[in-house]
Write a protein that holds these residues in place. Sequence first.
Motif, PDB file in Angstrom:
ATOM      1  N   LYS A 230     -31.129  34.544 -39.227  1.00  0.00           N
ATOM      2  CA  LYS A 230     -31.285  35.234 -40.502  1.00  0.00           C
ATOM      3  C   LYS A 230     -30.344  34.707 -41.580  1.00  0.00           C
ATOM      4  CE  LYS A 230     -32.719  39.560 -38.281  1.00  0.00           C
ATOM      5  NZ  LYS A 230     -32.393  41.004 -38.100  1.00  0.00           N
ATOM      6  N   HIS A 231     -29.454  33.799 -41.206  1.00  0.00           N
ATOM      7  CA  HIS A 231     -28.488  33.258 -42.167  1.00  0.00           C
ATOM      8  C   HIS A 231     -28.579  31.739 -42.153  1.00  0.00           C
ATOM      9  CE1 HIS A 231     -24.759  32.482 -44.326  1.00  0.00           C
ATOM     10  NE2 HIS A 231     -24.733  33.765 -44.659  1.00  0.00           N
ATOM     11  N   ILE A 232     -28.534  31.147 -43.334  1.00  0.00           N
ATOM     12  CA  ILE A 232     -28.703  29.698 -43.454  1.00  0.00           C
ATOM     13  C   ILE A 232     -27.619  28.925 -42.716  1.00  0.00           C
ATOM     14  CG2 ILE A 232     -27.430  29.590 -45.632  1.00  0.00           C
ATOM     15  CD1 ILE A 232     -30.512  27.484 -44.610  1.00  0.00           C
ATOM     16  N   VAL A 233     -26.414  29.484 -42.615  1.00  0.00           N
ATOM     17  CA  VAL A 233     -25.337  28.764 -41.937  1.00  0.00           C
ATOM     18  C   VAL A 233     -25.597  28.692 -40.435  1.00  0.00           C
ATOM     19  CG1 VAL A 233     -22.855  28.698 -41.479  1.00  0.00           C
ATOM     20  CG2 VAL A 233     -23.689  29.356 -43.737  1.00  0.00           C
ATOM     21  N   ALA A 234     -26.146  29.747 -39.864  1.00  0.00           N
ATOM     22  CA  ALA A 234     -26.498  29.711 -38.448  1.00  0.00           C
ATOM     23  C   ALA A 234     -27.577  28.660 -38.201  1.00  0.00           C
ATOM     24  CB  ALA A 234     -26.969  31.079 -37.984  1.00  0.00           C
ATOM     25  N   ARG A 235     -28.532  28.566 -39.107  1.00  0.00           N
ATOM     26  CA  ARG A 235     -29.557  27.523 -38.991  1.00  0.00           C
ATOM     27  C   ARG A 235     -28.924  26.133 -39.108  1.00  0.00           C
ATOM     28  NH1 ARG A 235     -34.500  29.928 -42.771  1.00  0.00           N
ATOM     29  NH2 ARG A 235     -34.987  31.710 -41.426  1.00  0.00           N
ATOM     30  N   ALA A 236     -27.989  26.002 -40.040  1.00  0.00           N
ATOM     31  CA  ALA A 236     -27.321  24.710 -40.230  1.00  0.00           C
ATOM     32  C   ALA A 236     -26.547  24.301 -38.978  1.00  0.00           C
ATOM     33  CB  ALA A 236     -26.398  24.757 -41.436  1.00  0.00           C
ATOM     34  N   ASP A 237     -25.951  25.274 -38.290  1.00  0.00           N
ATOM     35  CA  ASP A 237     -25.235  24.967 -37.051  1.00  0.00           C
ATOM     36  C   ASP A 237     -26.186  24.382 -36.008  1.00  0.00           C
ATOM     37  OD1 ASP A 237     -22.936  25.921 -38.202  1.00  0.00           O
ATOM     38  OD2 ASP A 237     -22.870  27.774 -37.056  1.00  0.00           O
ATOM     39  N   ILE A 238     -27.347  25.013 -35.850  1.00  0.00           N
ATOM     40  CA  ILE A 238     -28.333  24.519 -34.885  1.00  0.00           C
ATOM     41  C   ILE A 238     -28.853  23.155 -35.316  1.00  0.00           C
ATOM     42  CG2 ILE A 238     -30.637  24.955 -33.910  1.00  0.00           C
ATOM     43  CD1 ILE A 238     -29.932  27.972 -34.111  1.00  0.00           C
ATOM     44  N   TRP A 239     -29.071  22.990 -36.617  1.00  0.00           N
ATOM     45  CA  TRP A 239     -29.542  21.695 -37.132  1.00  0.00           C
ATOM     46  C   TRP A 239     -28.534  20.586 -36.852  1.00  0.00           C
ATOM     47  CZ3 TRP A 239     -26.974  19.003 -41.060  1.00  0.00           C
ATOM     48  CH2 TRP A 239     -27.614  17.841 -41.506  1.00  0.00           C
ATOM     49  N   ARG A 240     -27.240  20.853 -37.075  1.00  0.00           N
ATOM     50  CA  ARG A 240     -26.240  19.794 -36.905  1.00  0.00           C
ATOM     51  C   ARG A 240     -26.184  19.322 -35.456  1.00  0.00           C
ATOM     52  NH1 ARG A 240     -20.732  23.034 -38.381  1.00  0.00           N
ATOM     53  NH2 ARG A 240     -22.206  23.892 -39.884  1.00  0.00           N
ATOM     54  N   TYR A 241     -26.253  20.264 -34.513  1.00  0.00           N
ATOM     55  CA  TYR A 241     -26.267  19.875 -33.104  1.00  0.00           C
ATOM     56  C   TYR A 241     -27.537  19.093 -32.773  1.00  0.00           C
ATOM     57  CZ  TYR A 241     -22.542  23.397 -32.526  1.00  0.00           C
ATOM     58  OH  TYR A 241     -21.379  24.120 -32.624  1.00  0.00           O
ATOM     59  N   THR A 242     -28.646  19.501 -33.355  1.00  0.00           N
ATOM     60  CA  THR A 242     -29.935  18.869 -33.050  1.00  0.00           C
ATOM     61  C   THR A 242     -30.018  17.458 -33.604  1.00  0.00           C
ATOM     62  OG1 THR A 242     -31.049  21.022 -33.040  1.00  0.00           O
ATOM     63  CG2 THR A 242     -32.442  19.077 -33.289  1.00  0.00           C
TER      64      THR A 242
END
Length: 235
Positions: A63-75
Motif C-alpha cells: 500500500k506504500h510506494i516505498v515498500a514497492r520500491a524495496d521489492i523492486w530493488r531486490y528484484t
Amino acid sequence: MISKTIYQTWSTQTLPDKLEKLHNKMRLKNSSYEHIIYTDSQMNDYINANADKDIKDIYWKMKHIVARADIWRYTILFNNGGVYLDIDSQINNSLDDLIQDNDRAIITPEIHENLFIQWGLIFENNHIILEKTLNNILEDVNNGINRNDHHALTVKNYAKAIFDVANENNLEFEWIHPEEQIDKTYEFKNSSFKIVGNDYNSHFSFKHKFNHLLRNRPKGTVASTHWTQHEGSIY
C-alpha cells in the motif's frame, strides 16, 4: 562480475538542479557505469514484465510506494545485478576502488546490531542472498506476518537472508559494528559475499544535503509522504 549499472528510483526523472549537479559528479567519478533512474510508473512496468507471478502479486499488495520500491530493488538486482542507491543518498568515490572483478556481492553493516544497509546494495545477478530476501518477504506476506512493520518486512528480512546463507554454508560469520568491520570475503558453493565497513568504506553516504528538495519541505523536517509516516497496514 557485478554489472556496471547504478539503479535509482523516484517519482520523476526531473530532479532539482542541485541534485542533478550532485548526480553529475557521481557520474564523472563512475564514467564506466550506466546510471538509470526509474520513475514510479517505470518501476511498475518493470515488475509487471520481469518479476515472477508470486513476486508481482506481493508487489501490488503493498500500500506504500516505498515498500514497492524495496521489492523492486531486490528484484532488479537479482535479475540484472548492479548497484542500487536511494535517491537521497550518494556515491562519494569511484566504485572501481571498492568493487573488484571477482566480487559477487558486497554488504556493509548498519550501526544497529544484526542489520545491514539496504539503502545501497551491490550484487551480481542471481545472487542467493537476494533470492532468499524475496522469498522471506513472500513468506511473510503469504502468512500475514509483519503486516504493520515495513522495517521488519523488507529490511530485517534482508539481514535474515544474509545470516541464513552464512548458516547454511557453515560460515563463521557475525555482525560487527561498521566502525570495527574489516574487509572480508566469504566463499561458498560457487558464490561469495564480501563485507566491508562503515557505509561501504565511506564510498556511500546515507543522506545528501539536498534530500529535502526532493520532497519540497523545509530542511530538517519529515515529509508527510515519508514511509515512516504511513499509518495502518503495509499490505
